[in-house]
Design a protein around this motif. Structure first.
Motif, mmCIF file in Angstrom:
data_model
loop_
_atom_site.group_PDB
_atom_site.id
_atom_site.type_symbol
_atom_site.label_atom_id
_atom_site.label_comp_id
_atom_site.label_asym_id
_atom_site.label_seq_id
_atom_site.Cartn_x
_atom_site.Cartn_y
_atom_site.Cartn_z
ATOM 1 N N ARG A 92 -18.734 -87.452 77.344
ATOM 2 C CA ARG A 92 -19.080 -86.255 76.565
ATOM 3 C C ARG A 92 -20.280 -86.498 75.656
ATOM 4 N N GLY A 93 -20.900 -87.661 75.817
ATOM 5 C CA GLY A 93 -22.105 -87.943 75.042
ATOM 6 C C GLY A 93 -21.872 -88.625 73.714
ATOM 7 N N VAL A 94 -20.680 -89.206 73.514
ATOM 8 C CA VAL A 94 -20.382 -89.883 72.248
ATOM 9 C C VAL A 94 -19.926 -91.311 72.533
ATOM 10 N N ASP A 95 -20.737 -92.275 72.142
ATOM 11 C CA ASP A 95 -20.349 -93.683 72.260
ATOM 12 C C ASP A 95 -19.588 -94.036 70.981
ATOM 13 N N ILE A 96 -18.269 -94.025 71.054
ATOM 14 C CA ILE A 96 -17.477 -94.207 69.831
ATOM 15 C C ILE A 96 -17.611 -95.604 69.238
ATOM 16 N N ARG A 103 -19.742 -83.709 62.378
ATOM 17 C CA ARG A 103 -19.224 -82.480 62.990
ATOM 18 C C ARG A 103 -19.724 -82.331 64.419
ATOM 19 N N GLU A 104 -20.994 -82.679 64.602
ATOM 20 C CA GLU A 104 -21.611 -82.522 65.917
ATOM 21 C C GLU A 104 -20.924 -83.424 66.953
ATOM 22 N N ASN A 105 -20.660 -84.669 66.574
ATOM 23 C CA ASN A 105 -20.016 -85.589 67.510
ATOM 24 C C ASN A 105 -18.571 -85.188 67.800
ATOM 25 N N VAL A 106 -17.876 -84.733 66.775
ATOM 26 C CA VAL A 106 -16.494 -84.269 66.977
ATOM 27 C C VAL A 106 -16.494 -83.064 67.914
ATOM 28 N N ALA A 107 -17.443 -82.147 67.712
ATOM 29 C CA ALA A 107 -17.521 -80.948 68.548
ATOM 30 C C ALA A 107 -17.798 -81.296 70.011
ATOM 31 N N LYS A 108 -18.554 -82.367 70.246
ATOM 32 C CA LYS A 108 -18.821 -82.791 71.620
ATOM 33 C C LYS A 108 -17.539 -83.219 72.324
ATOM 34 N N TRP A 113 -10.490 -83.143 74.058
ATOM 35 C CA TRP A 113 -9.244 -83.138 73.296
ATOM 36 C C TRP A 113 -9.134 -81.816 72.540
ATOM 37 N N ALA A 114 -8.185 -80.992 72.960
ATOM 38 C CA ALA A 114 -8.052 -79.627 72.439
ATOM 39 C C ALA A 114 -7.782 -79.577 70.944
ATOM 40 N N SER A 115 -7.265 -80.651 70.388
ATOM 41 C CA SER A 115 -6.927 -80.662 68.961
ATOM 42 C C SER A 115 -8.130 -80.935 68.067
ATOM 43 N N LEU A 116 -9.262 -81.295 68.662
ATOM 44 C CA LEU A 116 -10.481 -81.528 67.882
ATOM 45 C C LEU A 116 -11.267 -80.224 67.758
ATOM 46 N N PRO A 117 -11.839 -79.964 66.588
ATOM 47 C CA PRO A 117 -12.524 -78.680 66.367
ATOM 48 C C PRO A 117 -13.940 -78.629 66.936
#
Length: 200
Positions: A92-96, A103-108, A113-117
Protein backbone atom coordinates in the motif's frame (compact mmCIF):
# COMPACT_ATOMS: atom_id res chain seq x y z
CA UNK A 1 13.52 4.45 16.40
CA UNK A 2 15.45 1.81 14.55
CA UNK A 3 13.64 -0.03 11.71
CA UNK A 4 12.73 -3.04 13.85
CA UNK A 5 11.15 -0.93 16.60
CA UNK A 6 9.42 1.39 14.12
CA UNK A 7 7.80 -1.61 12.44
CA UNK A 8 6.81 -3.04 15.81
CA UNK A 9 5.16 0.26 16.78
CA UNK A 10 3.15 0.26 13.55
CA UNK A 11 2.09 -3.34 14.17
CA UNK A 12 1.03 -2.44 17.72
CA UNK A 13 -1.20 0.28 16.27
CA UNK A 14 -2.82 -2.10 13.78
CA UNK A 15 -3.45 -4.72 16.48
CA UNK A 16 -5.01 -2.04 18.67
CA UNK A 17 -7.23 -0.87 15.83
CA UNK A 18 -8.26 -4.42 14.93
CA UNK A 19 -9.03 -5.18 18.58
CA UNK A 20 -6.73 -8.18 18.93
CA UNK A 21 -4.13 -6.67 21.26
CA UNK A 22 -6.33 -7.22 24.33
CA UNK A 23 -6.11 -10.99 23.90
CA UNK A 24 -3.51 -13.07 25.71
CA UNK A 25 -2.12 -14.24 22.37
CA UNK A 26 -3.24 -11.82 19.63
CA UNK A 27 -1.72 -14.05 16.97
CA UNK A 28 -4.25 -16.82 17.63
CA UNK A 29 -7.42 -14.69 17.60
CA UNK A 30 -10.25 -15.12 15.12
CA UNK A 31 -12.94 -12.62 14.25
CA UNK A 32 -15.41 -12.56 17.12
CA UNK A 33 -12.84 -13.40 19.79
CA UNK A 34 -12.45 -17.14 19.32
CA UNK A 35 -9.01 -18.70 19.00
CA UNK A 36 -7.21 -21.11 16.69
CA UNK A 37 -3.91 -22.97 16.58
CA UNK A 38 -1.55 -20.45 15.00
CA UNK A 39 1.19 -23.05 14.53
CA UNK A 40 -0.92 -24.20 11.58
CA UNK A 41 -2.26 -22.46 8.49
CA UNK A 42 -5.16 -20.04 8.22
CA UNK A 43 -8.32 -21.53 9.80
CA UNK A 44 -10.47 -20.22 6.92
CA UNK A 45 -13.64 -20.31 9.03
CA UNK A 46 -16.43 -17.76 8.72
CA UNK A 47 -17.66 -16.50 12.08
CA UNK A 48 -21.05 -14.84 12.32
CA UNK A 49 -21.14 -12.10 14.91
CA UNK A 50 -24.23 -9.93 14.93
CA UNK A 51 -23.99 -7.25 12.25
CA UNK A 52 -20.85 -8.62 10.65
CA UNK A 53 -19.51 -12.01 9.50
CA UNK A 54 -15.87 -12.64 8.72
CA UNK A 55 -13.20 -15.30 8.29
CA UNK A 56 -10.46 -12.91 9.45
CA UNK A 57 -7.85 -14.42 11.73
CA UNK A 58 -4.61 -13.52 13.46
CA UNK A 59 -3.21 -10.42 15.12
CA UNK A 60 -3.81 -8.36 11.98
CA UNK A 61 -7.07 -10.11 11.03
CA UNK A 62 -5.96 -11.59 7.72
CA UNK A 63 -8.65 -12.83 5.36
CA UNK A 64 -7.99 -16.34 3.95
CA UNK A 65 -7.34 -15.11 0.39
CA UNK A 66 -5.04 -12.37 1.63
CA UNK A 67 -2.97 -14.81 3.67
CA UNK A 68 -2.81 -17.27 0.77
CA UNK A 69 -1.62 -14.54 -1.60
CA UNK A 70 1.07 -13.18 0.72
CA UNK A 71 2.23 -16.28 2.61
CA UNK A 72 0.82 -19.29 0.77
CA UNK A 73 0.24 -22.26 3.07
CA UNK A 74 2.71 -21.07 5.71
CA UNK A 75 1.67 -21.50 9.36
CA UNK A 76 0.35 -18.39 11.09
CA UNK A 77 3.19 -18.03 13.55
CA UNK A 78 4.03 -14.65 15.07
CA UNK A 79 7.03 -14.28 12.79
CA UNK A 80 5.01 -15.08 9.66
CA UNK A 81 2.16 -12.78 10.64
CA UNK A 82 4.53 -9.91 11.35
CA UNK A 83 6.21 -10.47 7.99
CA UNK A 84 2.83 -10.61 6.23
CA UNK A 85 1.69 -7.33 7.82
CA UNK A 86 4.92 -5.68 6.70
CA UNK A 87 4.42 -6.95 3.13
CA UNK A 88 0.80 -5.82 3.00
CA UNK A 89 1.71 -2.35 4.25
CA UNK A 90 4.52 -2.13 1.68
CA UNK A 91 2.02 -3.07 -1.01
CA UNK A 92 0.00 0.00 0.00
CA UNK A 93 3.04 2.23 -0.24
CA UNK A 94 4.05 2.30 3.44
CA UNK A 95 7.33 0.77 4.58
CA UNK A 96 6.51 0.44 8.28
CA UNK A 97 10.18 -0.09 9.08
CA UNK A 98 10.97 3.52 8.28
CA UNK A 99 7.67 5.35 7.67
CA UNK A 100 6.67 8.12 10.10
CA UNK A 101 3.25 7.91 11.71
CA UNK A 102 1.21 10.45 9.76
CA UNK A 103 -2.41 10.82 8.70
CA UNK A 104 -1.37 10.28 5.11
CA UNK A 105 0.41 7.00 5.84
CA UNK A 106 -2.44 5.71 8.00
CA UNK A 107 -4.91 6.59 5.23
CA UNK A 108 -2.85 4.57 2.74
CA UNK A 109 -3.37 1.51 4.93
CA UNK A 110 -7.12 2.10 5.38
CA UNK A 111 -8.04 -0.08 2.36
CA UNK A 112 -6.06 -2.94 3.93
CA UNK A 113 -7.36 -2.61 7.50
CA UNK A 114 -10.94 -1.38 7.81
CA UNK A 115 -10.39 -0.12 11.35
CA UNK A 116 -7.83 2.47 10.21
CA UNK A 117 -9.21 5.89 9.22
CA UNK A 118 -9.02 7.52 5.82
CA UNK A 119 -8.07 11.19 5.56
CA UNK A 120 -11.72 12.04 6.20
CA UNK A 121 -11.60 10.03 9.43
CA UNK A 122 -13.97 7.35 8.14
CA UNK A 123 -13.49 3.65 7.49
CA UNK A 124 -12.70 2.79 3.88
CA UNK A 125 -15.41 0.11 4.12
CA UNK A 126 -17.95 1.92 6.26
CA UNK A 127 -17.11 -0.11 9.37
CA UNK A 128 -16.22 1.04 12.92
CA UNK A 129 -12.95 2.95 12.88
CA UNK A 130 -10.39 4.25 15.36
CA UNK A 131 -9.60 7.96 15.59
CA UNK A 132 -6.20 9.03 14.27
CA UNK A 133 -5.24 10.80 17.53
CA UNK A 134 -5.98 7.64 19.47
CA UNK A 135 -3.77 5.61 17.16
CA UNK A 136 -1.03 8.23 17.26
CA UNK A 137 -0.97 7.98 21.05
CA UNK A 138 -0.54 4.20 20.81
CA UNK A 139 2.37 4.67 18.42
CA UNK A 140 3.97 7.28 20.66
CA UNK A 141 3.69 5.13 23.78
CA UNK A 142 5.21 2.07 22.19
CA UNK A 143 8.24 0.76 24.05
CA UNK A 144 10.53 -1.89 22.57
CA UNK A 145 10.26 -5.24 24.31
CA UNK A 146 12.99 -6.02 26.81
CA UNK A 147 15.04 -9.19 26.64
CA UNK A 148 12.95 -10.71 29.44
CA UNK A 149 9.68 -9.81 27.70
CA UNK A 150 10.89 -11.31 24.42
CA UNK A 151 11.92 -14.48 26.29
CA UNK A 152 8.51 -14.71 27.97
CA UNK A 153 6.79 -14.28 24.61
CA UNK A 154 8.82 -17.06 23.01
CA UNK A 155 8.19 -19.38 25.96
CA UNK A 156 4.45 -18.68 25.77
CA UNK A 157 4.39 -19.41 22.04
CA UNK A 158 6.48 -22.57 22.30
CA UNK A 159 4.85 -24.03 25.40
CA UNK A 160 1.28 -22.65 25.52
CA UNK A 161 0.00 -25.71 27.37
CA UNK A 162 2.29 -25.20 30.35
CA UNK A 163 2.82 -21.45 30.36
CA UNK A 164 1.05 -19.89 33.39
CA UNK A 165 -2.24 -18.14 32.78
CA UNK A 166 -1.22 -15.34 35.12
CA UNK A 167 1.87 -13.98 33.50
CA UNK A 168 4.77 -13.12 35.70
CA UNK A 169 8.04 -11.74 34.38
CA UNK A 170 10.91 -14.13 34.07
CA UNK A 171 13.26 -13.30 36.92
CA UNK A 172 16.91 -13.88 36.27
CA UNK A 173 18.67 -14.28 39.61
CA UNK A 174 21.66 -12.09 40.27
CA UNK A 175 24.64 -14.11 41.35
CA UNK A 176 26.74 -12.56 44.07
CA UNK A 177 30.47 -13.06 44.12
CA UNK A 178 31.47 -14.74 47.34
CA UNK A 179 34.80 -15.76 48.74
CA UNK A 180 35.31 -19.43 49.47
CA UNK A 181 35.26 -20.15 53.17
CA UNK A 182 37.50 -22.51 55.06
CA UNK A 183 40.05 -22.82 52.25
CA UNK A 184 43.39 -21.18 53.18
CA UNK A 185 44.88 -21.86 49.75
CA UNK A 186 42.01 -20.08 47.98
CA UNK A 187 42.25 -17.14 50.41
CA UNK A 188 45.98 -16.89 49.74
CA UNK A 189 45.36 -16.90 45.97
CA UNK A 190 42.76 -14.13 46.24
CA UNK A 191 45.07 -11.98 48.34
CA UNK A 192 47.86 -12.52 45.82
CA UNK A 193 45.61 -11.35 42.99
CA UNK A 194 44.76 -8.23 44.97
CA UNK A 195 48.42 -7.43 45.41
CA UNK A 196 49.06 -7.92 41.71
CA UNK A 197 46.23 -5.51 40.94
CA UNK A 198 44.08 -7.94 39.02
CA UNK A 199 40.31 -7.99 39.22
CA UNK A 200 38.59 -11.15 40.40
Amino acid sequence: MNPEDNAAAWRAVIMHAEGTVKNRNPYSVMFGGGTFDNTKGHPDTVVHGGKYSSAAAGAFQFMPNTWQTVMGNAPMTKENQDAAATKLAAGRGVDIRTAPFTRENVAKLAPEWASLPTLSGQSYYGQPVKAFQNLKAIFGKYKPATYVQKTNTRLKERYPEVYPEVEEPLVIPQLKKTKPKGNPLADLLLESLKILGRRY
